[in-house]
Write a protein that holds these residues in place. Structure first.
Motif, short mmCIF file in Angstrom:
data_model
loop_
_atom_site.label_atom_id
_atom_site.label_comp_id
_atom_site.label_asym_id
_atom_site.label_seq_id
_atom_site.Cartn_x
_atom_site.Cartn_y
_atom_site.Cartn_z
N PHE A 49 17.93 30.40 52.00
CA PHE A 49 17.36 31.76 51.40
C PHE A 49 17.54 31.42 49.64
O PHE A 49 17.56 32.52 49.18
N LYS A 50 17.62 30.33 49.23
CA LYS A 50 17.67 30.22 47.82
C LYS A 50 18.66 31.14 47.07
O LYS A 50 18.39 31.67 46.06
N VAL A 51 19.80 31.24 47.66
CA VAL A 51 21.18 31.93 46.94
C VAL A 51 21.60 31.29 45.56
O VAL A 51 21.51 32.09 44.66
N GLY A 53 19.78 29.54 43.40
CA GLY A 53 18.45 30.21 42.50
C GLY A 53 18.75 31.59 41.99
O GLY A 53 18.37 32.02 40.86
N MET A 54 18.79 32.33 43.10
CA MET A 54 18.96 34.05 42.96
C MET A 54 20.05 34.07 42.15
O MET A 54 20.06 34.87 41.19
N LEU A 55 21.16 33.54 42.21
CA LEU A 55 22.63 33.72 41.55
C LEU A 55 22.29 33.35 40.16
O LEU A 55 22.70 33.82 39.04
N LYS A 57 19.26 33.26 38.63
CA LYS A 57 18.45 34.02 37.82
C LYS A 57 19.17 35.37 37.58
O LYS A 57 19.08 35.95 36.53
N LEU A 58 20.14 35.82 38.44
CA LEU A 58 20.88 37.02 38.34
C LEU A 58 21.96 36.76 37.02
O LEU A 58 21.80 37.79 36.16
N ASP A 60 21.43 34.43 34.68
CA ASP A 60 20.49 34.62 33.49
C ASP A 60 20.09 35.84 33.00
O ASP A 60 19.77 36.16 31.91
N LYS A 61 19.80 36.83 34.07
CA LYS A 61 19.19 38.21 33.58
C LYS A 61 20.44 39.09 33.13
O LYS A 61 20.31 39.59 31.92
N ARG A 62 21.72 38.51 33.57
CA ARG A 62 22.55 39.41 33.04
C ARG A 62 23.03 39.04 31.60
O ARG A 62 23.21 39.75 30.69
#
Length: 187
Positions: A49-51, A53-55, A57-58, A60-62
């Protein structure tokens, strides 16, 4: 990284004392093996589920949001400092203007006080002159009244003296002379 995790988990499991006591490691009856399988399955689900990568990205966004908030806070701080400097400058200008107003008011008050003193002196001088004129007029009136009284008293006294000292013949003669004199002056 996955290989490192798997090998470290296998190496730690193989070297455990529980393995020697419980039998073969690759058995579903061995709890360590079952936990290892569950952990690997969990890691596989996370990877599927590419967690990570999502973490990432999150995170990086934060980080970008925090960076933007910091930039905005810096901009607001600079704006606040600019406003503060502007208000301080305006306060100094208003203070200077208030000082000028106070100085002008003092100067005008001094001028008004000097003018009031001059007007008061003039008013006193006019009143003194009016009082002197009134005194002179009253004095002249009193002198005239005294002269008139003196003349009346002198005439009355002279009449009494003349009446006592002149005889009836002298009176007749004086009346005749007066009538003649008045007649000469009228013609």
């Amino acid at each position: 990284m996955r290989k490192l995790i798997i090998t470290s988990a296998l190496g730690a499991s193989l070297a455990s004392p529980a393995l020697a006591a419980s039998g073969p490691f690759f058995s579903l009856r061995n709890t360590d093996f079952v936990v290892l399988l569950g952990f690997l399955l969990f890691l596989a689900v996370l990877a599927y589920f590419k967690v990570p990568g999502m973490l990432g990205k999150l995170l990086d966004k934060r980080a970008d949001d925090i960076r933007n908030e910091l930039d905005e806070a810096r901009a607001l701080r600079e704006e606040a400092q600019t406003l503060l400097a502007s208000y301080e400058r305006q306060q100094h200008e208003v203070s200077a203007q208030a000082d000028r107003i106070v100085a002008n008011a003092k100067e005008e008050a001094e001028i008004a006080a000097e003018q009031a003193r001059k007007d008061l002196k003039d008013a006193i001088a006019r009143r003194l002159a009016a009082a002197d004129d009134h005194i002179a007029s009253a004095q002249a009136s009193a002198v005239k009244e005294v002269r008139d009284r003196a003349a009346i008293v002198a005439v009355a006294a002279a009449r009494d003296v003349i009446a006592q000292q002149t005889s009836a013949a002298d009176k007749d003669r004086m009346i005749d002379e007066s009538i003649a004199e008045v007649g000469a002056k009228l013609h």
